[in-house]
Design a protein around this motif. Structure first.
Motif, PDB file in Angstrom:
ATOM      1  N   ASN A   1      22.971  13.118   0.243  1.00 21.40           N
ATOM      2  CA  ASN A   1      22.947  13.988  -0.926  1.00 21.40           C
ATOM      3  C   ASN A   1      21.558  14.586  -1.107  1.00 21.40           C
ATOM      4  N   SER A   2      21.512  15.839  -1.605  1.00 23.18           N
ATOM      5  CA  SER A   2      20.211  16.458  -1.837  1.00 23.18           C
ATOM      6  C   SER A   2      19.564  15.923  -3.114  1.00 23.18           C
ATOM      7  N   LEU A   3      20.370  15.608  -4.131  1.00 25.26           N
ATOM      8  CA  LEU A   3      19.842  15.020  -5.365  1.00 25.26           C
ATOM      9  C   LEU A   3      19.805  13.513  -5.222  1.00 25.26           C
ATOM     10  N   LYS A   4      18.666  12.937  -5.600  1.00 19.97           N
ATOM     11  CA  LYS A   4      18.483  11.515  -5.348  1.00 19.97           C
ATOM     12  C   LYS A   4      17.526  10.911  -6.364  1.00 19.97           C
ATOM     13  N   MET A   5      17.791   9.655  -6.758  1.00 19.74           N
ATOM     14  CA  MET A   5      16.845   8.891  -7.563  1.00 19.74           C
ATOM     15  C   MET A   5      15.927   8.121  -6.621  1.00 19.74           C
ATOM     16  N   VAL A   6      14.635   8.355  -6.744  1.00 17.41           N
ATOM     17  CA  VAL A   6      13.660   7.704  -5.882  1.00 17.41           C
ATOM     18  C   VAL A   6      12.849   6.722  -6.726  1.00 17.41           C
ATOM     19  N   TYR A   7      12.938   5.445  -6.360  1.00 22.89           N
ATOM     20  CA  TYR A   7      12.212   4.391  -7.069  1.00 22.89           C
ATOM     21  C   TYR A   7      10.905   4.133  -6.317  1.00 22.89           C
ATOM     22  N   VAL A   8       9.800   4.520  -6.935  1.00 19.14           N
ATOM     23  CA  VAL A   8       8.501   4.512  -6.254  1.00 19.14           C
ATOM     24  C   VAL A   8       7.638   3.355  -6.757  1.00 19.14           C
ATOM     25  N   ASP A   9       7.034   2.629  -5.812  1.00 22.83           N
ATOM     26  CA  ASP A   9       6.048   1.602  -6.135  1.00 22.83           C
ATOM     27  C   ASP A   9       4.806   1.833  -5.286  1.00 22.83           C
ATOM     28  N   ILE A  10       3.656   1.893  -5.956  1.00 23.67           N
ATOM     29  CA  ILE A  10       2.383   2.191  -5.292  1.00 23.67           C
ATOM     30  C   ILE A  10       1.504   0.944  -5.333  1.00 23.67           C
ATOM     31  N   TYR A  11       0.931   0.601  -4.183  1.00 21.99           N
ATOM     32  CA  TYR A  11       0.110  -0.602  -4.048  1.00 21.99           C
ATOM     33  C   TYR A  11      -1.250  -0.249  -3.442  1.00 21.99           C
ATOM     34  N   HIS A  12      -2.235  -1.108  -3.738  1.00 20.01           N
ATOM     35  CA  HIS A  12      -3.508  -1.071  -3.013  1.00 20.01           C
ATOM     36  C   HIS A  12      -3.603  -2.334  -2.170  1.00 20.01           C
ATOM     37  N   THR A  13      -3.897  -2.164  -0.880  1.00 21.10           N
ATOM     38  CA  THR A  13      -4.004  -3.282   0.048  1.00 21.10           C
ATOM     39  C   THR A  13      -5.454  -3.732   0.149  1.00 21.10           C
ATOM     40  N   LYS A  14      -5.683  -5.022  -0.112  1.00 19.08           N
ATOM     41  CA  LYS A  14      -7.008  -5.603   0.111  1.00 19.08           C
ATOM     42  C   LYS A  14      -6.984  -6.392   1.411  1.00 19.08           C
ATOM     43  N   PHE A  15      -8.078  -6.266   2.184  1.00 22.66           N
ATOM     44  CA  PHE A  15      -8.137  -6.881   3.507  1.00 22.66           C
ATOM     45  C   PHE A  15      -9.112  -8.056   3.513  1.00 22.66           C
ATOM     46  N   GLU A  16      -8.945  -8.909   4.515  1.00 22.41           N
ATOM     47  CA  GLU A  16      -9.904  -9.997   4.748  1.00 22.41           C
ATOM     48  C   GLU A  16     -11.254  -9.407   5.134  1.00 22.41           C
ATOM     49  N   ASP A  17     -12.263 -10.279   5.227  1.00 25.34           N
ATOM     50  CA  ASP A  17     -13.614  -9.816   5.541  1.00 25.34           C
ATOM     51  C   ASP A  17     -13.700  -9.094   6.883  1.00 25.34           C
ATOM     52  N   ASP A  18     -12.771  -9.407   7.784  1.00 27.23           N
ATOM     53  CA  ASP A  18     -12.793  -8.735   9.083  1.00 27.23           C
ATOM     54  C   ASP A  18     -12.298  -7.295   8.992  1.00 27.23           C
ATOM     55  N   GLY A  19     -11.744  -6.933   7.814  1.00 22.05           N
ATOM     56  CA  GLY A  19     -11.269  -5.574   7.604  1.00 22.05           C
ATOM     57  C   GLY A  19      -9.984  -5.247   8.332  1.00 22.05           C
ATOM     58  N   ILE A  20      -9.375  -6.258   8.951  1.00 27.73           N
ATOM     59  CA  ILE A  20      -8.165  -6.029   9.741  1.00 27.73           C
ATOM     60  C   ILE A  20      -6.939  -6.665   9.094  1.00 27.73           C
ATOM     61  N   MET A  21      -7.048  -7.941   8.764  1.00 26.70           N
ATOM     62  CA  MET A  21      -5.897  -8.663   8.233  1.00 26.70           C
ATOM     63  C   MET A  21      -5.769  -8.452   6.723  1.00 26.70           C
ATOM     64  N   PRO A  22      -4.598  -8.007   6.233  1.00 24.44           N
ATOM     65  CA  PRO A  22      -4.414  -7.869   4.784  1.00 24.44           C
ATOM     66  C   PRO A  22      -4.322  -9.238   4.123  1.00 24.44           C
ATOM     67  N   LYS A  23      -4.899  -9.346   2.925  1.00 24.00           N
ATOM     68  CA  LYS A  23      -4.846 -10.631   2.223  1.00 24.00           C
ATOM     69  C   LYS A  23      -4.154 -10.532   0.864  1.00 24.00           C
ATOM     70  N   GLU A  24      -4.080  -9.312   0.296  1.00 21.79           N
ATOM     71  CA  GLU A  24      -3.504  -9.192  -1.047  1.00 21.79           C
ATOM     72  C   GLU A  24      -2.991  -7.771  -1.268  1.00 21.79           C
ATOM     73  N   LEU A  25      -1.860  -7.694  -1.965  1.00 21.91           N
ATOM     74  CA  LEU A  25      -1.324  -6.412  -2.395  1.00 21.91           C
ATOM     75  C   LEU A  25      -1.386  -6.336  -3.915  1.00 21.91           C
ATOM     76  N   ILE A  26      -2.039  -5.307  -4.418  1.00 20.59           N
ATOM     77  CA  ILE A  26      -2.152  -5.109  -5.863  1.00 20.59           C
ATOM     78  C   ILE A  26      -1.205  -3.990  -6.270  1.00 20.59           C
ATOM     79  N   HIS A  27      -0.272  -4.315  -7.150  1.00 22.18           N
ATOM     80  CA  HIS A  27       0.700  -3.304  -7.604  1.00 22.18           C
ATOM     81  C   HIS A  27       0.016  -2.402  -8.627  1.00 22.18           C
TER      82      HIS A  27
END
Length: 261
Positions: A2-28
């Motif tokens: 269908n062209s008409l749609k309800m879109v449920y959006v959630d936006i997060y910020h990803t925090k990484f470990e000190d190595d800058g590679i592995m994610p450690k936390e998601l903040i909603h």
């Protein structure tokens, strides 16, 4: 779709470990509901441009799209300013809402899955090919994934439900044609799954209203067993199902934020 749609959006910020590679936390950061006639593929592209303009890089976007609704998750890696994203989403939000509808499979829940489709044109080509083989189908579910951190990736995983044709005869003839068309990594597969039985069982076991559960991606893990993702806005339920014996073997409930880290 269908062209008409309800879109449920959630936006997060990803925090990484000190190595800058592995994610450690998601903040909603933010949640909003958007009723729109803009395609989900176009929405993803515009959100990517908003993040590129603000941060230059660093994003993960996943859309789980059904006939009349879509669960859209956006991760921003390098900051927590999401104002340009919500400005864009507000600009495409229409004032009238549609009643909640349930996306259903048809013909005893026989469906075709193909992963790593490049775009909508490939999906249309697949529908045309099936029609030439005597099967009318419709897109039931598309999982769209976009990622950018140094390198970019975008792909779509699609499930088509069969509407007409001798579904019980689906087999080697169709599979040979599809295997010739697609690459091995795209994992072309036909599933026969008792969806209503699975949703009823999961609803009774978890206490989640059956009407709020959707059947998403499925992956073959052996000749007889399939992994099925049952989902709603914030939960993923991983189900292992024995297609040969029509039996649910096990399930696991996880918050979507757990599957994202």
């Amino acid at each position: 779709m269908n062209s008409l749609k309800m879109v449920y959006v959630d936006i997060y910020h990803t925090k990484f470990e000190d190595d800058g590679i592995m994610p450690k936390e998601l903040i909603h950061l933010h949640a909003m509901d958007v009723y729109t006639n803009i395609s989900v593929a176009e929405i993803i592209e515009q959100l990517r441009l908003c993040i590129y303009h603000r941060y230059g890089d660093g994003l993960f976007i996943k859309a789980e799209e059904f006939q009349t609704e879509c669960f859209l998750t956006v991760e921003i890696f390098f900051g927590d300013d999401y104002s340009s994203l919500t400005d864009y989403l507000s600009s495409i939000n229409l004032p009238h809402k549609i009643p909640k509808q349930i996306s259903k499979l048809t013909n005893n829940d026989v469906a075709l899955s193909v992963d790593f489709m490049a775009n909508q044109e490939e999906i249309k080509e697949l529908e045309v090919l099936l029609k030439r083989l005597g099967y009318t189908s419709e897109v039931y579910f598309i999982e769209r994934v976009a990622f950018s951190r140094g390198a970019d990736d975008y792909h779509e995983n699609v499930i088509l439900a069969f509407i007409t044709g001798a579904v019980e005869a689906l087999g080697s003839r169709v599979m040979h044609k599809l295997i010739d068309k697609f690459e091995e990594h795209q994992e072309v597969r036909i599933h026969r799954i008792d969806i209503d039985h699975i949703l009823t069982y999961i609803s009774e076991e978890t206490g989640i209203n059956k009407q709020d559960l959707r059947v998403g991606k499925r992956v073959s893990i052996s000749n007889t067993q399939t992994e099925i993702i049952i989902l709603n806005r914030y939960k993923n339920i991983r189900v292992i199902y024995d297609e040969k014996n029509c039996k649910l073997i096990e399930y696991e409930v996880r918050d979507k934020t757990q599957t994202m880290i």
